[in-house]
Write a protein that holds these residues in place. Structure first.
Motif, short mmCIF file in Angstrom:
data_model
loop_
_atom_site.label_atom_id
_atom_site.label_comp_id
_atom_site.label_asym_id
_atom_site.label_seq_id
_atom_site.Cartn_x
_atom_site.Cartn_y
_atom_site.Cartn_z
N VAL A 52 -1.49 19.34 -11.60
CA VAL A 52 -1.56 19.37 -13.06
C VAL A 52 -0.20 19.01 -13.68
CG1 VAL A 52 -2.05 20.77 -15.09
CG2 VAL A 52 -3.37 21.10 -13.01
N VAL A 57 3.27 21.30 -14.46
CA VAL A 57 3.17 22.63 -15.06
C VAL A 57 3.80 23.67 -14.14
CG1 VAL A 57 1.51 24.46 -15.66
CG2 VAL A 57 1.12 22.11 -16.44
N HIS A 58 4.61 24.55 -14.69
CA HIS A 58 5.20 25.64 -13.92
C HIS A 58 4.49 26.93 -14.29
CE1 HIS A 58 9.34 23.41 -13.38
NE2 HIS A 58 8.32 22.75 -12.90
N ASP A 69 5.57 28.84 -17.75
CA ASP A 69 4.97 28.24 -18.94
C ASP A 69 3.80 29.08 -19.45
OD1 ASP A 69 6.76 26.16 -18.51
OD2 ASP A 69 5.29 24.91 -17.47
N ALA A 70 3.77 29.32 -20.76
CA ALA A 70 2.70 30.13 -21.34
C ALA A 70 1.44 29.31 -21.60
CB ALA A 70 3.17 30.75 -22.66
N SER A 71 1.55 27.98 -21.54
CA SER A 71 0.41 27.09 -21.79
C SER A 71 0.88 25.68 -21.43
CB SER A 71 0.00 27.15 -23.26
OG SER A 71 1.08 26.65 -24.06
N THR A 72 -0.06 24.72 -21.45
CA THR A 72 0.39 23.34 -21.19
C THR A 72 1.25 22.84 -22.33
OG1 THR A 72 -1.70 22.50 -22.09
CG2 THR A 72 -1.55 22.73 -19.69
N GLU A 73 1.03 23.34 -23.56
CA GLU A 73 1.93 22.95 -24.64
C GLU A 73 3.34 23.47 -24.39
OE1 GLU A 73 0.64 23.24 -28.75
OE2 GLU A 73 2.71 23.52 -29.38
N SER A 98 4.54 23.86 -21.49
CA SER A 98 5.05 23.00 -20.40
C SER A 98 5.67 21.73 -20.97
CB SER A 98 3.92 22.60 -19.44
OG SER A 98 3.26 23.72 -18.91
N VAL A 141 -2.37 16.44 -18.84
CA VAL A 141 -2.66 16.81 -20.22
C VAL A 141 -1.63 16.06 -21.06
CG1 VAL A 141 -2.99 18.68 -21.87
CG2 VAL A 141 -3.33 19.11 -19.42
N HIS A 159 5.40 23.79 -6.91
CA HIS A 159 4.91 24.90 -7.71
C HIS A 159 3.45 25.19 -7.39
CE1 HIS A 159 8.32 25.35 -10.53
NE2 HIS A 159 8.54 24.10 -10.19
N GLN A 214 -0.27 25.63 -8.22
CA GLN A 214 -0.98 24.89 -9.25
C GLN A 214 -2.00 25.77 -9.96
OE1 GLN A 214 -0.56 21.43 -10.34
NE2 GLN A 214 1.34 22.30 -9.58
N PRO A 215 -2.27 25.46 -11.25
CA PRO A 215 -3.25 26.25 -12.00
C PRO A 215 -4.67 26.07 -11.45
CG PRO A 215 -1.95 24.81 -13.45
CD PRO A 215 -1.67 24.39 -12.05
N VAL A 263 -7.71 21.10 -24.21
CA VAL A 263 -7.35 21.95 -23.07
C VAL A 263 -6.95 23.33 -23.58
CG1 VAL A 263 -5.55 22.35 -21.33
CG2 VAL A 263 -6.68 20.12 -21.48
N SER A 295 -5.25 26.82 -22.01
CA SER A 295 -4.51 27.14 -20.79
C SER A 295 -3.62 28.34 -20.98
CB SER A 295 -3.64 25.93 -20.40
OG SER A 295 -2.69 25.67 -21.42
N GLY A 296 -3.18 28.91 -19.87
CA GLY A 296 -2.24 30.02 -19.92
C GLY A 296 -2.42 30.99 -18.79
N PRO A 297 -1.50 31.95 -18.70
CA PRO A 297 -1.53 32.90 -17.59
C PRO A 297 -2.57 34.00 -17.74
CG PRO A 297 0.37 33.32 -19.00
CD PRO A 297 -0.31 32.10 -19.55
N TRP A 356 -3.25 31.81 -13.41
CA TRP A 356 -2.92 30.86 -14.48
C TRP A 356 -4.01 29.79 -14.44
CZ3 TRP A 356 -1.80 26.46 -16.99
CH2 TRP A 356 -0.79 26.44 -17.97
#
Lengths: 216, 216
Positions: free
Chosen positions: A8, A45-46, A50-54, A56, A92, B3, B5-6, B77, B79-81, B88
């Motif tokens: 991702v 993506v980490h 990262d709290a979201s892809t945004e 990221s 994304v 990393h 991956q989600p 999208v 996304s998030g943890p 995640w």
């Protein structure tokens, strides 16, 4: 959960307006795959930070360009088994509108190319750029999106040239000014731009909320 | 690549128009997390068989509902943890517009709920539904998107009721018909709907290409 998961990534199309028209900011890739090819700024993506892809893409842009775009919009997911030679991958993608001066000042040292004359790009980045340009052009005729390509203060002529460059057309001056008046989004400042011709009043957007006639 | 991956999933908001207005098709989850909660149909991307995330959602819908929607659009999208207790995660969401009769006939046995009276949903599915409804409402006033909620042939009154239900307003009949005439998207058939009132001509969309005034 039993299936192997895709790689991702996030990528950003940094759109700006320079003298030759609509351009994007690219950089050459410093590692495989596509080492040396021009590419959109992006990264993986980490999930540990990262709290979201945004979040990221904002982190990636901060790390790679040293700034946060005022206007950032999620564009679209590009995905499949063949777009990255490493594995099944998903990007994304985001589109950012950035005044040229901000991008030119970024420590990253971007290369600028016209959206109408792209060099070969890494991965499917040419498709991502095409989608970003279509999104901007599609939305611009009924929104204040183009304002984000301008500095905070601008003349009415600069504003009109911006719409013209995006919409690829010539607009009639008095019609354009009537439309802006009807939208009621401009605020006159007390200052003037001094140029070759007589001084022109500087304006700014009333607030930076996106005005979108199709939704409002 | 270093990393973790989600988790990558796809979810679909199946929008339809029933007598009470705009509704979505849900089903109760048959496993953890959120076992028993109502949820959007969705699933995990299978990198060994899916050509893209759109192929993933089409496969999931085929498996879970037995049909392919005529109109399917990538939404956004999420996304998030924290949205999935497992890890995640990232959902590529889609919105499908489906005539009620098709959804009601699906072997899946959906439950229909009004978009204005959602029960608690699994994950962040309520946010996904809200984004889908906003997208549909935002695009409908200047596109033929609402046509995809109708069967292939419909009366002008049914068409007007569809726009009214989506836009949450009452439209003036002659204005609406003039607008449709100006758009030039309707084709009269030789058939009539027989109802309580006098027979009404059946129409169809000239072709199923999406008409979008903001882009065209």
């Amino acid at each position: 959960m039993d299936h192997p998961q895709p790689l991702v990534t996030v990528d950003a199309v940094l759109l700006t307006l320079r003298t030759t028209g609509l351009e994007i900011a690219l950089h050459p890739r410093d590692r495989a795959p596509f080492k040396g090819a021009m590419a959109l700024p992006g990264g993986v993506v980490h999930v540990d930070e990262d709290a979201s892809t945004e979040a990221s893409i904002r982190r990636v842009l901060r790390e790679k360009t040293g700034f946060e775009p005022r206007y950032l919009e999620q564009l679209q997911v590009f995905s499949g088994p063949d777009r990255d030679p490493r594995k099944w991958s998903l990007s994304v993608s985001y589109v950012a509108l950035v005044p040229a001066a901000e991008l030119e000042a970024a420590p990253a040292g971007f290369r600028f190319v016209s959206v109408d004359a792209l060099p070969p790009l890494a991965f499917d980045h040419a498709d991502i750029v095409a989608a970003a340009v279509a999104r901007l052009r599609g939305k611009s005729s009924y929104s204040t999106l183009p304002f984000f390509l301008l500095p905070e203060r601008f003349t009415l002529t600069e504003l009109q040239r911006t719409y013209e460059a995006i919409l690829q057309t010539t607009l009639e001056k008095s019609n354009f000014r009537r439309k802006m008046e009807a939208w009621d989004v401009l605020e006159a400042t007390d200052d003037y731009a001094l140029g070759a011709q007589r001084p022109a009043r500087l304006y700014r957007l009333k607030d930076f909320a996106l005005f979108d006639r199709s939704v409002g």
